[in-house]
Motif scaffolding. Structure first.
Motif, PDB file in Angstrom:
ATOM      1  N   PHE A   1      43.380   3.204 -59.888  1.00 54.84           N
ATOM      2  CA  PHE A   1      42.647   3.482 -61.112  1.00 54.84           C
ATOM      3  C   PHE A   1      41.721   4.683 -60.897  1.00 54.84           C
ATOM      4  CE2 PHE A   1      44.095  -0.798 -61.571  1.00 54.84           C
ATOM      5  CZ  PHE A   1      44.393  -0.910 -62.918  1.00 54.84           C
ATOM      6  N   GLY A   2      41.359   5.363 -61.978  1.00 57.34           N
ATOM      7  CA  GLY A   2      40.674   6.648 -61.871  1.00 57.34           C
ATOM      8  C   GLY A   2      39.177   6.559 -61.785  1.00 57.34           C
TER       9      GLY A   2
ATOM     10  N   SER B   1      43.146  -3.470 -57.544  1.00 56.47           N
ATOM     11  CA  SER B   1      42.100  -3.938 -58.448  1.00 56.47           C
ATOM     12  C   SER B   1      41.560  -2.736 -59.216  1.00 56.47           C
ATOM     13  CB  SER B   1      40.975  -4.617 -57.669  1.00 56.47           C
ATOM     14  OG  SER B   1      40.323  -3.697 -56.810  1.00 56.47           O
ATOM     15  N   HIS B   2      40.846  -2.987 -60.311  1.00 51.80           N
ATOM     16  CA  HIS B   2      40.422  -1.901 -61.192  1.00 51.80           C
ATOM     17  C   HIS B   2      39.356  -1.013 -60.568  1.00 51.80           C
ATOM     18  CE1 HIS B   2      42.386  -3.010 -65.159  1.00 51.80           C
ATOM     19  NE2 HIS B   2      42.758  -3.970 -64.341  1.00 51.80           N
ATOM     20  N   ASN B   3      38.633  -1.499 -59.577  1.00 56.37           N
ATOM     21  CA  ASN B   3      37.674  -0.657 -58.870  1.00 56.37           C
ATOM     22  C   ASN B   3      38.261  -0.088 -57.576  1.00 56.37           C
ATOM     23  OD1 ASN B   3      37.757  -2.948 -57.310  1.00 56.37           O
ATOM     24  ND2 ASN B   3      35.538  -3.299 -57.289  1.00 56.37           N
ATOM     25  N   ASN B   4      39.552  -0.324 -57.354  1.00 57.52           N
ATOM     26  CA  ASN B   4      40.287   0.169 -56.176  1.00 57.52           C
ATOM     27  C   ASN B   4      39.777  -0.394 -54.852  1.00 57.52           C
ATOM     28  OD1 ASN B   4      41.902   1.812 -57.830  1.00 57.52           O
ATOM     29  ND2 ASN B   4      40.413   3.472 -57.755  1.00 57.52           N
ATOM     30  N   GLN B   5      38.981  -1.456 -54.917  1.00 55.55           N
ATOM     31  CA  GLN B   5      38.486  -2.052 -53.675  1.00 55.55           C
ATOM     32  C   GLN B   5      39.547  -2.907 -53.003  1.00 55.55           C
ATOM     33  OE1 GLN B   5      34.849  -4.279 -54.002  1.00 55.55           O
ATOM     34  NE2 GLN B   5      34.891  -4.959 -51.862  1.00 55.55           N
TER      35      GLN B   5
ATOM     36  N   GLY C   1      40.445  -6.437 -65.161  1.00 59.35           N
ATOM     37  CA  GLY C   1      39.410  -5.429 -64.936  1.00 59.35           C
ATOM     38  C   GLY C   1      38.079  -5.785 -65.558  1.00 59.35           C
ATOM     39  N   ASP C   2      37.526  -6.940 -65.199  1.00 59.86           N
ATOM     40  CA  ASP C   2      36.202  -7.303 -65.704  1.00 59.86           C
ATOM     41  C   ASP C   2      35.137  -6.607 -64.864  1.00 59.86           C
ATOM     42  OD1 ASP C   2      36.337  -8.679 -63.332  1.00 59.86           O
ATOM     43  OD2 ASP C   2      36.209 -10.672 -64.212  1.00 59.86           O
TER      44      ASP C   2
ATOM     45  N   GLU D   1      33.241  -7.771 -62.609  1.00 56.76           N
ATOM     46  CA  GLU D   1      33.180  -8.204 -61.218  1.00 56.76           C
ATOM     47  C   GLU D   1      34.406  -7.774 -60.414  1.00 56.76           C
ATOM     48  OE1 GLU D   1      32.759 -12.385 -61.756  1.00 56.76           O
ATOM     49  OE2 GLU D   1      30.582 -12.283 -62.027  1.00 56.76           O
ATOM     50  N   ASN D   2      35.508  -7.470 -61.089  1.00 57.86           N
ATOM     51  CA  ASN D   2      36.746  -7.046 -60.430  1.00 57.86           C
ATOM     52  C   ASN D   2      37.223  -8.040 -59.378  1.00 57.86           C
ATOM     53  OD1 ASN D   2      37.691  -4.165 -61.237  1.00 57.86           O
ATOM     54  ND2 ASN D   2      35.453  -4.036 -61.146  1.00 57.86           N
ATOM     55  N   ASN D   3      37.002  -9.318 -59.625  1.00 57.85           N
ATOM     56  CA  ASN D   3      37.380 -10.317 -58.612  1.00 57.85           C
ATOM     57  C   ASN D   3      38.309 -11.398 -59.156  1.00 57.85           C
ATOM     58  OD1 ASN D   3      35.611 -11.716 -60.223  1.00 57.85           O
ATOM     59  ND2 ASN D   3      34.383 -12.555 -58.552  1.00 57.85           N
ATOM     60  N   LYS D   4      38.947 -11.131 -60.289  1.00 56.22           N
ATOM     61  CA  LYS D   4      39.879 -12.105 -60.844  1.00 56.22           C
ATOM     62  C   LYS D   4      41.275 -11.499 -60.921  1.00 56.22           C
ATOM     63  CE  LYS D   4      36.532 -14.812 -63.483  1.00 56.22           C
ATOM     64  NZ  LYS D   4      35.345 -14.099 -62.985  1.00 56.22           N
TER      65      LYS D   4
END
Length: 319
Positions: free
Chosen positions: A23-24, A69-73, A120-121, A123-126
């Motif tokens: 994700f960007g 994940s949406h934060n790329n973590q 992509g909430d 928290e990026n943990n779901k």
């Protein structure tokens, strides 16, 4: 769009089954891809330089899916081991091999893991996973536990869930299964009313791939019946079918361009293996040349390129 092959990423030693663009969050992230192959490796690539940034050794080589994940973590993967393995790639040194245990292992499915997608909430943990046991599960990655289980089996139909896609704006996801049925679930509901729509009677074979239209008001599904079908969520009806008489093999992967003007689809065991369709007219815009089946396709998050993963072990970047 020209749809010319601009890059080839070569380095896997097994058939490529899945890939996912990052994700960007920054300019550099747009060019990263994670890919999963039956050589038992997850590879993270820079598509501009074609260099590998990280290689992760998986516990099982029978991998079927991977995603960012949406934060790329985090990067997630799963397959015939029935486990969704999560890797904290943001905290793994780049430029080498990672052989340590996954950050989390999500274990509850009783069948193979067909797809995994992060929500992509904030928290990026779901993450939501689909499985051959006929269920989808919403997980909390940090707590390492399931939150809600969604059951595809009922008195009228059921079976292995082969694919899913998430519409985050509407808090729903769509999944397709081997009984030729697609279902829409609201992942906020923990009850027997989770399934809010069912689409049946249109496909005549297993549904292998599924994808929401960019505006979230429709979705497309590809099947063993050699067709792609576009469904509208407001009228609950079939809008269009994409098929030509000379296409004899199963549709196994698909995605839209970011505008929705094009559909890119991959096929199983007979040329053409990859086709670009005009969404409006239903005509073929171009055939993208591959040597064998194309089980994974995705448009980049910024819409500038399309990546295809092929059984010839090569990832191709088209633009």
């Amino acid at each position: 769009a020209a749809f010319r092959c601009r890059r080839k990423l070569e380095g896997h030693f097994g058939k490529i089954y899945s890939l996912h663009w990052a994700f960007g969050n920054s300019a550099s992230n747009y060019s990263d891809i994670v890919s999963a192959s039956q050589d038992g490796k997850l590879l993270i690539w820079n598509t501009e330089t074609t260099n590998k940034k990280l290689a992760i050794n998986l516990k099982s080589s029978w991998v079927m899916t991977c995603c960012y994940s949406h934060n790329n973590q985090y990067v997630a993967s799963g397959g015939l081991d029935s486990t969704c393995s999560i890797y904290d790639v943001a905290n793994i040194p780049q430029g080498g091999w990672h052989n340590d245990k996954p950050f989390r292992e999500l274990i509850q499915h009783e069948g193979y893991l067909s797809t995994c997608k992060f929500i992509g909430d904030n928290e990026n943990n779901k993450i939501i996973t689909s499985s051959g046991d006929g269920t989808c599960i919403l997980w909390d990655v940090i707590k390492n536990k399931s939150i809600i289980q969604f059951n595809n089996n009922d008195k009228d139909n059921g079976g292995d869930i082969e694919c899913l896609d998430i519409n985050q704006n509407k808090s729903i996801f769509v999944c397709g299964s081997i009984d030729s049925v697609s279902k829409i679930f609201d992942y906020r509901i923990d009850s027997n009313k989770q399934c809010i729509a069912t689409f049946r009677g249109q496909h005549n074979g297993d549904i292998n791939c599924i994808k929401f239209f960019p505006d979230g008001n429709s979705f497309i599904s590809g099947s063993d019946d050699n067709t792609l079908k576009l469904f509208d969520l407001k009228s609950f009806k079939l809008i269009s079918t994409y098929h030509k008489s000379d296409i004899k093999s199963s549709c196994i992967s698909c995605d839209f361009s970011n505008s929705g003007y094009y559909i890119i689809s991959g096929y199983d065991d007979q040329d053409p293996y990859c086709i670009v369709w005009n969404t409006i007219t239903g005509e073929i815009n171009k055939e993208l040349q591959h040597q064998t089946k194309v089980p994974t396709i995705q448009t980049s998050q910024n819409g500038y390129a399309v990546a295809t993963g092929c059984w010839d072990r090569i990832i191709r970047i088209w633009a």
